[in-house]
Design an enzyme around this catalytic site. Structure first.
Site, PDB file in Angstrom:
ATOM      1  N   ASP A  88       0.829  -1.214   0.000  1.00 11.79           N
ATOM      2  CA  ASP A  88       0.000   0.000   0.000  1.00 11.79           C
ATOM      3  C   ASP A  88       0.864   1.265   0.000  1.00 11.79           C
ATOM      4  O   ASP A  88       1.982   1.256   0.499  1.00 11.79           O
ATOM      5  CB  ASP A  88      -0.922  -0.028   1.237  1.00 11.79           C
ATOM      6  CG  ASP A  88      -2.110   0.911   1.087  1.00 11.79           C
ATOM      7  OD1 ASP A  88      -2.353   1.414  -0.032  1.00 11.79           O
ATOM      8  OD2 ASP A  88      -2.802   1.147   2.103  1.00 11.79           O
TER       9      ASP A  88
ATOM     10  N   ASN B 123     -10.950  -2.538  -5.441  1.00  8.81           N
ATOM     11  CA  ASN B 123     -10.159  -1.639  -6.297  1.00  8.81           C
ATOM     12  C   ASN B 123     -10.788  -1.430  -7.681  1.00  8.81           C
ATOM     13  O   ASN B 123     -10.451  -0.480  -8.385  1.00  8.81           O
ATOM     14  CB  ASN B 123      -8.712  -2.138  -6.451  1.00  8.81           C
ATOM     15  CG  ASN B 123      -7.869  -1.970  -5.208  1.00  8.81           C
ATOM     16  OD1 ASN B 123      -6.956  -2.774  -4.950  1.00  8.81           O
ATOM     17  ND2 ASN B 123      -8.135  -0.938  -4.399  1.00  8.81           N
TER      18      ASN B 123
ATOM     19  N   ARG C  36      -5.054  -1.789   8.773  1.00  7.50           N
ATOM     20  CA  ARG C  36      -6.290  -2.544   8.557  1.00  7.50           C
ATOM     21  C   ARG C  36      -6.019  -3.676   7.579  1.00  7.50           C
ATOM     22  O   ARG C  36      -4.986  -3.731   6.919  1.00  7.50           O
ATOM     23  CB  ARG C  36      -7.420  -1.626   8.067  1.00  7.50           C
ATOM     24  CG  ARG C  36      -7.089  -0.814   6.835  1.00  7.50           C
ATOM     25  CD  ARG C  36      -8.292   0.028   6.367  1.00  7.50           C
ATOM     26  NE  ARG C  36      -7.908   0.923   5.291  1.00  7.50           N
ATOM     27  CZ  ARG C  36      -7.570   2.209   5.474  1.00  7.50           C
ATOM     28  NH1 ARG C  36      -7.580   2.741   6.671  1.00  7.50           N
ATOM     29  NH2 ARG C  36      -7.216   2.964   4.444  1.00  7.50           N
TER      30      ARG C  36
ATOM     31  N   GLU D 282       0.974 -13.154  12.512  1.00 10.08           N
ATOM     32  CA  GLU D 282       1.548 -11.998  13.186  1.00 10.08           C
ATOM     33  C   GLU D 282       1.417 -10.820  12.221  1.00 10.08           C
ATOM     34  O   GLU D 282       1.683 -10.960  11.027  1.00 10.08           O
ATOM     35  CB  GLU D 282       3.034 -12.244  13.506  1.00 10.08           C
ATOM     36  CG  GLU D 282       3.263 -13.368  14.490  1.00 10.08           C
ATOM     37  CD  GLU D 282       2.633 -13.093  15.853  1.00 10.08           C
ATOM     38  OE1 GLU D 282       2.605 -11.918  16.281  1.00 10.08           O
ATOM     39  OE2 GLU D 282       2.165 -14.058  16.487  1.00 10.08           O
TER      40      GLU D 282
HETATM   41  C1  IPE Z   1      -5.592  -2.727  -0.251  1.00 11.46           C
HETATM   42  O1  IPE Z   1      -5.190  -1.406  -0.434  1.00 11.46           O
HETATM   43  C2  IPE Z   1      -5.516  -3.465  -1.530  1.00 11.46           C
HETATM   44  C3  IPE Z   1      -4.170  -3.636  -2.090  1.00 11.46           C
HETATM   45  C4  IPE Z   1      -3.043  -3.302  -1.536  1.00 11.46           C
HETATM   46  C5  IPE Z   1      -4.130  -4.264  -3.374  1.00 11.46           C
HETATM   47  P1  IPE Z   1      -6.266  -0.221  -0.588  1.00 11.46           P
HETATM   48  O2  IPE Z   1      -5.478   1.029  -0.656  1.00 11.46           O
HETATM   49  O3  IPE Z   1      -7.176  -0.521  -1.692  1.00 11.46           O
HETATM   50  O4  IPE Z   1      -7.057  -0.351   0.780  1.00 11.46           O
HETATM   51  P2  IPE Z   1      -7.984   0.701   1.547  1.00 11.46           P
HETATM   52  O5  IPE Z   1      -9.075   1.062   0.620  1.00 11.46           O
HETATM   53  O6  IPE Z   1      -7.138   1.880   1.903  1.00 11.46           O
HETATM   54  O7  IPE Z   1      -8.443  -0.032   2.763  1.00 11.46           O
HETATM   55  C1  IPE Z   2      -1.531   0.264  -3.338  1.00  6.66           C
HETATM   56  O1  IPE Z   2      -1.340   1.630  -3.384  1.00  6.66           O
HETATM   57  C2  IPE Z   2      -1.805  -0.329  -4.699  1.00  6.66           C
HETATM   58  C3  IPE Z   2      -3.186  -0.765  -4.910  1.00  6.66           C
HETATM   59  C4  IPE Z   2      -4.140  -0.734  -4.033  1.00  6.66           C
HETATM   60  C5  IPE Z   2      -3.524  -1.262  -6.223  1.00  6.66           C
HETATM   61  P1  IPE Z   2      -2.559   2.645  -3.400  1.00  6.66           P
HETATM   62  O2  IPE Z   2      -2.906   2.920  -4.814  1.00  6.66           O
HETATM   63  O3  IPE Z   2      -3.649   2.180  -2.551  1.00  6.66           O
HETATM   64  O4  IPE Z   2      -1.874   3.942  -2.765  1.00  6.66           O
HETATM   65  P2  IPE Z   2      -2.510   4.935  -1.708  1.00  6.66           P
HETATM   66  O5  IPE Z   2      -3.017   4.117  -0.561  1.00  6.66           O
HETATM   67  O6  IPE Z   2      -3.600   5.683  -2.412  1.00  6.66           O
HETATM   68  O7  IPE Z   2      -1.374   5.823  -1.294  1.00  6.66           O
HETATM   69 MG    MG Z   3      -4.091   2.400  -0.582  1.00  6.39          MG
END
Ligand code: IPE
Ligand code: IPE
Ligand code: MG
Length: 246
Positions: A21, A69, A195, A208
């Site tokens: 993330d 997503n 989360r 863990e």
């Molecule tokens: C979780 O990340 C999904 C992936 C890392 C692929 P998100 O960025 O989509 O999660 P939320 O929406 O912040 O919980």
């Molecule tokens: C994780 O990075 C990748 C995916 C969920 C596909 P994000 O795209 O969620 O990046 P943030 O959380 O917006 O910074």
């Molecule tokens: Mg994210």
């Protein structure tokens, strides 16, 4: 690289799962588009995969795209799908060199045709590799996985292949996408969010959890070693008392 943390090779997690993330925030920090963050995250994937293979980790599962997503802007979804496709093609030699077997969990039917073909092509080409199993969670959602499992189990009951009294943990586990994998031992999430976001709800029952502020495109081997080091300092009690484990 590992000079700061001496890892105990006797106590490595068998299955590491990572919620990658922070790509979007990383890109924003540099005044770039979110897609640039996703592209930059590919290097972190490569480094993490190679570092885990070097440590002889048996299972590495990467959360690359969730069922939720799909609700992102189409432009971003399209960018993610094309990055996925290009990386699969580009990383095939690295997988072969490291004896890595590719696997996927999630609803592959949701993926665009070309991406799905590319994915299953690489899975086919690496199927005889005997080293680490690298699982990409793509269009993956734990709830969807559980719903699908419940439907399959109901069908077996309905057609008298299974008795309700015989439904247990093992039966449920054997209907999940992860049926051929052990439970997650260590779940890492980058970017400071704490989360689960619909990831491995069943399989992480006793994992863990490790959270780091590092954004995914900045995640390097040293960060992985830090997470494993933290894991090795913990006592996994599985409900027992500390004394019972001695
Ligand atoms: C979780 O990340 C999904 C992936 C890392 C692929 P998100 O960025 O989509 O999660 P939320 O929406 O912040 O919980
Ligand atoms: C994780 O990075 C990748 C995916 C969920 C596909 P994000 O795209 O969620 O990046 P943030 O959380 O917006 O910074
Ligand atoms: Mg994210």
């Amino acid at each position: 690289m590992d000079n700061t943390f001496t890892l105990n090779t006797e106590n490595l997690p068998q299955h590491i799962a990572i919620i990658m993330d922070g790509n979007g925030r990383w890109a924003k920090q540099q005044g770039m588009l979110r897609a640039f963050g996703h592209e930059s995250g590919v290097k972190s994937v490569r480094e993490t995969v190679e570092a885990c293979a070097r440590l002889k980790i048996k299972f590495l599962t990467l959360y690359a795209f969730s069922t939720e997503n799909w609700n992102r802007p189409k432009l971003e979804v399209d960018a993610l799908m094309s990055i996925l496709m290009n990386s699969l093609k580009k990383e095939l030699p690295t997988m072969q060199k490291n004896n890595i077997k590719l696997n996927t969990i999630g609803n592959a039917n949701m993926l665009p045709d070309r991406a799905r073909k590319q994915l299953f092509d690489v899975i086919e080409q690496t199927k005889d590799n005997t080293g680490m199993t690298l699982t990409l969670a793509l269009s993956y959602g734990s709830r969807e996985e559980l719903v699908a499992a419940v439907k399959e189990i109901c069908e077996e009951v309905k057609t008298n292949k299974l008795d309700i009294a015989d439904i247990n943990d093992t039966v449920i586990q054997s209907h999940l996408y992860t049926r051929n994998m052990p439970d997650a031992d260590l779940v890492i999430r980058t970017s400071g969010e704490q989360r689960i976001s619909n990831f491995l709800l069943w399989q992480a029952a006793y994992a863990e959890l490790y959270f780091t502020e590092v954004l995914w495109p900045d995640f390097r081997e040293e960060d992985l070693h830090k997470a494993i080091f933290s894991y090795q300092k913990r006592e996994r009690r599985f409900g027992k008392t500390s004394e019972q484990l001695k």
